[in-house]
Scaffold this motif. Structure first.
Motif, mmCIF file in Angstrom:
data_model
loop_
_atom_site.group_PDB
_atom_site.id
_atom_site.type_symbol
_atom_site.label_atom_id
_atom_site.label_comp_id
_atom_site.label_asym_id
_atom_site.label_seq_id
_atom_site.Cartn_x
_atom_site.Cartn_y
_atom_site.Cartn_z
ATOM 1 N N LEU A 116 0.840 -1.195 0.000
ATOM 2 C CA LEU A 116 0.000 0.000 0.000
ATOM 3 C C LEU A 116 0.878 1.250 0.000
ATOM 4 O O LEU A 116 1.751 1.413 0.851
ATOM 5 C CB LEU A 116 -0.911 0.002 1.233
ATOM 6 C CG LEU A 116 -2.039 1.028 1.230
ATOM 7 C CD1 LEU A 116 -3.061 0.688 0.150
ATOM 8 C CD2 LEU A 116 -2.716 1.067 2.601
ATOM 9 N N THR A 117 0.640 2.141 -0.956
ATOM 10 C CA THR A 117 1.428 3.370 -1.029
ATOM 11 C C THR A 117 0.989 4.343 0.063
ATOM 12 O O THR A 117 -0.197 4.526 0.309
ATOM 13 C CB THR A 117 1.247 4.052 -2.397
ATOM 14 O OG1 THR A 117 -0.146 4.273 -2.631
ATOM 15 C CG2 THR A 117 1.811 3.203 -3.514
ATOM 16 N N LYS A 118 1.950 4.950 0.736
ATOM 17 C CA LYS A 118 1.652 5.967 1.741
ATOM 18 C C LYS A 118 1.555 7.349 1.097
ATOM 19 O O LYS A 118 0.838 8.225 1.567
ATOM 20 C CB LYS A 118 2.732 5.966 2.824
ATOM 21 C CG LYS A 118 2.792 4.682 3.636
ATOM 22 C CD LYS A 118 3.864 4.765 4.697
ATOM 23 C CE LYS A 118 3.918 3.474 5.520
ATOM 24 N NZ LYS A 118 4.993 3.530 6.540
ATOM 25 N N GLU A 119 2.319 7.517 0.059
ATOM 26 C CA GLU A 119 2.321 8.765 -0.702
ATOM 27 C C GLU A 119 2.482 8.399 -2.176
ATOM 28 O O GLU A 119 2.559 7.221 -2.516
ATOM 29 C CB GLU A 119 3.463 9.675 -0.251
ATOM 30 C CG GLU A 119 4.817 9.003 -0.333
ATOM 31 C CD GLU A 119 5.920 9.831 0.308
ATOM 32 O OE1 GLU A 119 7.088 9.543 0.016
ATOM 33 O OE2 GLU A 119 5.610 10.748 1.074
ATOM 34 N N MET A 175 5.904 4.201 -13.921
ATOM 35 C CA MET A 175 4.561 4.032 -13.382
ATOM 36 C C MET A 175 4.445 4.842 -12.093
ATOM 37 O O MET A 175 5.162 4.580 -11.125
ATOM 38 C CB MET A 175 4.256 2.556 -13.101
ATOM 39 C CG MET A 175 2.866 2.313 -12.517
ATOM 40 S SD MET A 175 2.504 0.548 -12.270
ATOM 41 C CE MET A 175 3.545 0.184 -10.833
ATOM 42 N N VAL A 176 3.570 5.832 -12.082
ATOM 43 C CA VAL A 176 3.354 6.669 -10.902
ATOM 44 C C VAL A 176 2.042 6.244 -10.255
ATOM 45 O O VAL A 176 0.978 6.294 -10.893
ATOM 46 C CB VAL A 176 3.309 8.165 -11.274
ATOM 47 C CG1 VAL A 176 3.045 9.012 -10.029
ATOM 48 C CG2 VAL A 176 4.611 8.585 -11.936
ATOM 49 N N VAL A 177 2.110 5.807 -8.998
ATOM 50 C CA VAL A 177 0.937 5.312 -8.275
ATOM 51 C C VAL A 177 0.550 6.321 -7.200
ATOM 52 O O VAL A 177 1.400 6.790 -6.444
ATOM 53 C CB VAL A 177 1.218 3.929 -7.646
ATOM 54 C CG1 VAL A 177 -0.029 3.401 -6.947
ATOM 55 C CG2 VAL A 177 1.694 2.948 -8.712
ATOM 56 N N GLU A 178 -0.728 6.632 -7.119
ATOM 57 C CA GLU A 178 -1.231 7.612 -6.161
ATOM 58 C C GLU A 178 -1.247 7.042 -4.735
ATOM 59 O O GLU A 178 -1.140 5.829 -4.543
ATOM 60 C CB GLU A 178 -2.636 8.065 -6.571
ATOM 61 C CG GLU A 178 -2.683 8.794 -7.912
ATOM 62 C CD GLU A 178 -1.822 10.042 -7.914
ATOM 63 O OE1 GLU A 178 -1.947 10.854 -6.979
ATOM 64 O OE2 GLU A 178 -1.006 10.195 -8.846
ATOM 65 N N PRO A 179 -1.371 7.898 -3.707
ATOM 66 C CA PRO A 179 -1.368 7.436 -2.310
ATOM 67 C C PRO A 179 -2.532 6.499 -1.989
ATOM 68 O O PRO A 179 -3.596 6.583 -2.601
ATOM 69 C CB PRO A 179 -1.481 8.746 -1.511
ATOM 70 C CG PRO A 179 -1.008 9.809 -2.437
ATOM 71 C CD PRO A 179 -1.407 9.361 -3.811
#
Length: 217
Positions: free
Chosen positions: A37-40, A192-196
């Motif tokens: 899980l992304t935090k930011e 690949m840029v993943v949102e928070p």
């Protein structure tokens, strides 16, 4: 199911990460649910090359240059039946399977915790004629029109975005550019840029399925 393969040194990695940091010990992560899980907002590099000799697939690095994911396709054809999406230790996170329902083809993803999805092309006409879209149905794989959670992929040229059903951006993938010259590193290297607060392992599984629809793996 687990697949272990030795990872040989690959000299061409330096073209993607000049100061490549080799894999960190993932065993220090205690909560596996939060592990992906992304935090930011986080950035990943997708290199469309397998680390296994004479195999098709791709390799994924995090923003520090550490190898985080790998994909191996052991089929003789790029769009074969089963493709395995693994962590750096070779543990299978998703098995991607080719399905054909009537005249339509799709890719389905399964993991050991029961998460599953189906990706298929959306044949609705979009306002922008140069765009195409794909629908990702989560959970039940029986009724695509079931009002359950789903994602959509909108492709515009060399950039494609993954959004939830409300239209909120989840991730965006585009060709990676050199930090020094600003030039593209080639069609086989993407950012690949993943949102928070997004499960980046699921996003990566969707990206793999999307590339498989185009026989790029």
């Amino acid at each position: 199911m687990q697949i272990y393969n030795p990872i040989p040194p690959v000299k061409t990695m330096v073209k993607i990460y000049p100061h490549l940091a080799f894999p960190v010990d993932s065993g220090v992560v205690q909560d596996k649910k939060l592990m992906y899980l992304t935090k930011e907002q986080e950035s990943f590099t997708i290199w469309m090359k397998s680390l296994v000799f004479h195999s098709k697939g791709c390799t994924v690095f995090d923003s520090k240059g550490s190898l985080i994911y790998r994909v191996d396709n052991y089929n003789s054809k790029s769009c074969g039946n089963d493709v395995f999406f693994m962590d750096l230790c070779g543990k299978v996170l998703f098995t991607l399977r080719h399905k054909k329902l009537g005249l339509f083809k799709s890719w389905e993803g399964y993991n050991s915790t029961g998460t599953k999805f189906r990706l298929k092309k959306n044949f609705k006409i979009l306002p922008n004629g140069s765009s195409s879209s794909y629908k990702v149905v989560m959970g039940s794989l029986i009724a695509d029109d079931d009002p359950r959670s789903f994602y959509k992929i909108v492709n515009r040229g060399s950039v494609f975005a993954i959004k939830d059903r409300s239209g909120r951006l989840m991730a965006e993938v585009r060709n990676k550019q050199s930090e020094v010259s600003g030039l593209d590193l080639g069609r086989d290297v993407m950012t690949m840029v993943v949102e928070p607060q997004v499960d980046h392992s699921l996003i990566m599984g969707i990206v793999i399925a999307y590339n498989l629809t185009k026989c790029k793996l």
